[in-house]
Enzyme design. Structure first.
Site, mmCIF file in Angstrom:
data_model
loop_
_atom_site.group_PDB
_atom_site.id
_atom_site.type_symbol
_atom_site.label_atom_id
_atom_site.label_comp_id
_atom_site.label_asym_id
_atom_site.label_seq_id
_atom_site.Cartn_x
_atom_site.Cartn_y
_atom_site.Cartn_z
ATOM 1 N N GLU A 133 0.436 -1.657 -0.529
ATOM 2 C CA GLU A 133 0.036 -0.188 -0.156
ATOM 3 C C GLU A 133 1.086 0.994 0.234
ATOM 4 O O GLU A 133 0.803 1.880 0.821
ATOM 5 C CB GLU A 133 -0.849 -0.481 1.200
ATOM 6 C CG GLU A 133 -1.585 -0.924 0.887
ATOM 7 C CD GLU A 133 -2.963 -1.204 1.902
ATOM 8 O OE1 GLU A 133 -3.029 -0.062 2.951
ATOM 9 O OE2 GLU A 133 -4.723 -1.456 2.215
ATOM 10 N N GLU A 184 -5.376 -8.355 -0.178
ATOM 11 C CA GLU A 184 -5.746 -8.019 0.777
ATOM 12 C C GLU A 184 -7.541 -7.617 0.621
ATOM 13 O O GLU A 184 -8.181 -7.518 -0.360
ATOM 14 C CB GLU A 184 -5.471 -6.836 1.249
ATOM 15 C CG GLU A 184 -4.416 -6.747 2.117
ATOM 16 C CD GLU A 184 -3.854 -5.768 3.263
ATOM 17 O OE1 GLU A 184 -4.812 -5.733 4.000
ATOM 18 O OE2 GLU A 184 -2.727 -5.717 3.324
HETATM 19 O O1 AHR Z 1 -5.498 -5.884 6.518
HETATM 20 C C1 AHR Z 1 -5.008 -4.702 7.970
HETATM 21 C C2 AHR Z 1 -4.285 -4.189 7.413
HETATM 22 O O2 AHR Z 1 -5.049 -3.866 5.858
HETATM 23 C C3 AHR Z 1 -3.363 -3.736 6.728
HETATM 24 O O3 AHR Z 1 -1.991 -3.834 6.904
HETATM 25 C C4 AHR Z 1 -2.992 -2.906 5.671
HETATM 26 O O4 AHR Z 1 -2.034 -3.086 3.872
HETATM 27 C C5 AHR Z 1 -4.306 -2.711 5.218
HETATM 28 O O5 AHR Z 1 -4.032 -1.113 4.998
#
Ligand code: AHR
Length: 501
Positions: free
Chosen positions: A173, A292
Site C-alpha cells: 500500500e 487484501e
Molecule cells: O489488513 C489490515 C491492514 O489493512 C493492512 O495492514 C494494510 O495493508 C491494510 O490497510
C-alpha cells in the site's frame, strides 16, 4: 414467490479455477501471530509453539497461499530482527500499529508453520523504510542454496534447504499516506522496478507483485496504476488490489451489494493495466493479485490503535454477522467470476484480526460466520470457472441502484464431471425460487444443496454458539428434466453440488 433462472453450459468457461484465489494473510498485527498461530503455552501447541487447533482449522479451510509478514507492518520491518536465537532478537516498536514487536516469530518460524499448514508462503519486502539491498539479502536468505552470507546464515539457523519462496509483494500500500515510507507513484515505481530486477538476479524464477491502489476511493486511483506500471511493466507479473467493505451502518441493502463494487473495481484496474500495455506496445499481460479483501468494522473500537505500545493486544478483532458472511460469499463470487484476470487473492486476515478463525490466547478457538463462504468454494471449486447466464429479480439499493438479487458463479470439473453453483440471495425479505438449467451437462445427480441464513441478519456467533450459523441442508430442492429447482432463503449464502450419474 419471485423466480430466477440460471443457465449453465460447460462451454461458458471464464478460466481454470486458480487455487491461488483461496489465499489468506498473516500480519504481525494484534493477536494474529502471537496468541493466534503461535501460542507456546496452549495445550495443543507443538514443539515450535504453534497451535494445533488453529492448524486444523487452517487445513480445513483449504488455503493455498498465506501472505506474510504485512500489511502496514512490513513497511517498518527489519527481517533480520526475526532470525537467529530467539533470546538475542531485538524488541522493537511497530510504528504501523503502535505496538511492541518481540520478534519471537520471524521468517524461519513462519516457514515452518507454512509447511505444517500445507500452504505456500507469499512474502512481502519492505519498500517503506528499506530498499533493494535488504530485499536482495532476504531473498538470498530464503532461496539461496548456500555459499553466501545470508544463505549460510539460514543454514546456521537450522534450515539446510532453501524455502524456495516464489511469490513476492514489492512493498505494501505504498500509495497510502498512512504507510511508513509512503511515496509518489513515480518514486515507488522506480524503487519497485529496481528491486524486482535485483531480486531476479538472485532467483530468476519469481512471481512479483507491484503495489496497486489501496482502494478504489484513493484520490490517486487509476493514475497510480498507470504511473507505477509505466516504471515496472517489464519487471512485474501482477498488480495488487486491496478492498475492504466497511461495516453495515443503516443501509443493509447497499452493503449486500458490495460484490457489485468489487466487480467494478476489478474491471477498472484491468482497464488501467491494459491501457499501459497498449501504450507501451507490450504483449505481456499483467494480472491482478487481490491480496487484501474482507469486511472490516473500521469504525469500531477494535480498530483504534493503542497508545501504550502493548505486545499482541486485541486489535481489529471484528465479530462477524450473518450479513457479513453473505457479503464475504459475494466477494468470493466476484473474484471467481474474474478468474481470467485475478490470478491470486488473499482474504485479510487469517486468525483473530478481521479473521474467519478466532482464538482465546491459551484457550478455545472457533469459526466465525465468514469461515463458511470461504471454506466451501475453497473445498469444492475445481476445474473451470463458468459464467452463468442469469435472469434474476432485482434488489434496489441507494448506493448502486438496482442490482440482481441473485448473484452466482459455477465451477465445472471436466475430469470428474463435478458441477458446483455458489449463489447469494440479496433480498432482505423474499425467498427466491431458482431454476438451475443443467441440460448441457448430460445426466447429473444432486450431491447436496446447502444454505447459510438466519432471520436475524445481524446475528453474530461467539465461542459458545459458533455452530449456530453454518451451512445446513436446503430442504427446498427438487429435480425435473435436468433442471434443479431450489429455493434460496432471504439474505443467504448457498452451495449446490452436482455430480455425473
Ligand atoms: O489488513 C489490515 C491492514 O489493512 C493492512 O495492514 C494494510 O495493508 C491494510 O490497510
Amino acid at each position: 414467490m419471485p423466480h430466477a433462472r440460471l443457465s449453465l453450459d460447460p462451454a461458458f468457461v471464464v478460466a481454470p479455477v486458480s487455487r491461488h484465489t483461496f489465499g489468506t494473510f498473516i500480519e504481525h498485527l494484534g493477536r494474529c501471530v502471537y496468541g493466534g498461530i503461535h501460542d507456546p503455552g496452549h495445550p495443543t501447541a507443538d514443539e515450535d509453539g504453534f497451535r494445533g487447533d488453529v492448524l486444523e482449522f487452517v487445513r480445513d479451510l483449504g488455503i493455498s497461499t498465506v501472505r506474510y509478514p504485512g500489511g502496514n507492518f512490513v513497511s517498518g520491518y527489519r527481517w533480520e530482527d526475526g532470525v537467529g536465537p530467539v533470546g538475542d532478537r531485538p524488541v522493537r516498536k511497530d510504528l504501523a500499529w503502535h505496538t511492541t514487536e518481540p520478534n519471537t516469530v520471524g521468517v524461519d518460524e513462519f516457514m515452518r508453520w507454512a509447511k505444517k499448514a500445507g500452504v505456500e508462503p507469499m512474502m512481502a519486502v519492505n519498500l517503506g523504510t528499506r530498499g533493494v539491498q535488504e530485499a536482495v539479502d532476504l531473498i538470498d536468505y530464503t532461496n539461496g542454496t548456500g555459499g553466501s552470507f545470508h544463505s549460510d546464515l539460514r543454514k546456521k539457523n537450522g534450515s539446510a534447504d532453501p524455502y524456495d519462496v516464489k511469490f513476492w509483494c514489492l512493498g505494501n500500500e505504498m500509495d497510502g499516506p498512512w504507510q511508513i515510507g509512503h511515496r509518489t507513484a513515480k518514486e515507488y515505481g522506480r524503487l519497485a522496478s529496481e528491486t524486482a530486477r535485483a531480486m531476479r538476479l538472485v532467483d530468476p524464477d519469481l512471481t512479483l507483485v507491484a503495489c496497486g491502489s489501496s482502494g478504489s476511493s484513493m484520490p490517486t486511483f487509476g493514475t497510480w496504476e498507470r504511473e507505477v506500471l509505466e516504471e515496472t511493466y517489464d519487471e512485474v507479473d501482477l498488480i495488487s488490489m486491496h478492498a475492504y467493505y466497511w461495516e453495515e451502518e443503516g443501509d443493509l441493502a447497499s452493503f449486500l451489494a458490495s460484490g457489485v463494487e468489487m466487480d467494478h473495481f476489478i474491471e477498472d484496474v484491468v482497464a488501467s493495466v491494459d491501457h499501459v500495455r497498449a501504450a507501451m506496445k507490450r504483449k505481456k499481460r499483467i494480472n491482478v493479485s487481490f491480496d487484501e479483501w474482507n469486511v472490516w468494522y473500521l469504525n469500531g473500537d477494535a480498530s483504534k490503535n493503542p497508545t501504550d505500545w502493548p505486545v499482541a493486544p486485541v486489535l481489529l478483532e471484528d465479530q462477524y454477522s450473518v450479513a457479513d458472511a453473505v457479503v464475504v460469499g459475494s466477494l468470493l463470487i466476484s473474484l471467481l467470476k474474474h478468474s481470467d484476470r485475478v490470478a491470486s487473492a488473499s482474504l485479510a486476515q487469517l486468525v483473530n484480526v478481521i479473521a474467519p478463525i478466532m482464538t482465546e490466547t491459551g484457550g478455545r478457538s472457533w469459526k466465525q460466520t465468514t469461515y463458511h463462504p470461504f471454506a466451501q468454494p475453497s473445498r469444492y471449486a475445481t476445474g473451470d470457472v463458468l459464467r452463468i447466464e442469469a435472469q434474476s429479480p432485482v434488489h434496489e439499493t441507494t448506493k448502486y441502484g438496482a442490482v440482481p438479487a441473485i448473484d452466482s458463479v459455477a465451477t465445472h470439473d471436466p475430469e470428474t464431471g463435478d458441477l458446483v453453483v455458489f449463489a447469494i440471495n440479496r433480498s432482505l425479505t423474499e425467498s427466491i425460487t431458482v431454476d438451475v438449467d443443467t441440460r448441457a451437462f448430460g445426466a447429473l445427480r444432486l450431491v447436496e444443496a446447502t444454505q447459510l441464513s438466519n432471520p436475524d441478519p445481524y446475528l453474530k456467533v461467539t465461542v459458545d454458539t459458533a455452530d449456530s450459523v453454518a451451512p445446513v441442508a436446503n430442504p427446498n430442492t427438487s429435480w425435473s428434466d435436468s433442471t434443479l429447482e431450489v429455493v434460496l432463503p432471504p439474505l443467504s449464502w448457498n452451495t449446490v453440488r452436482l455430480a455425473k450419474v
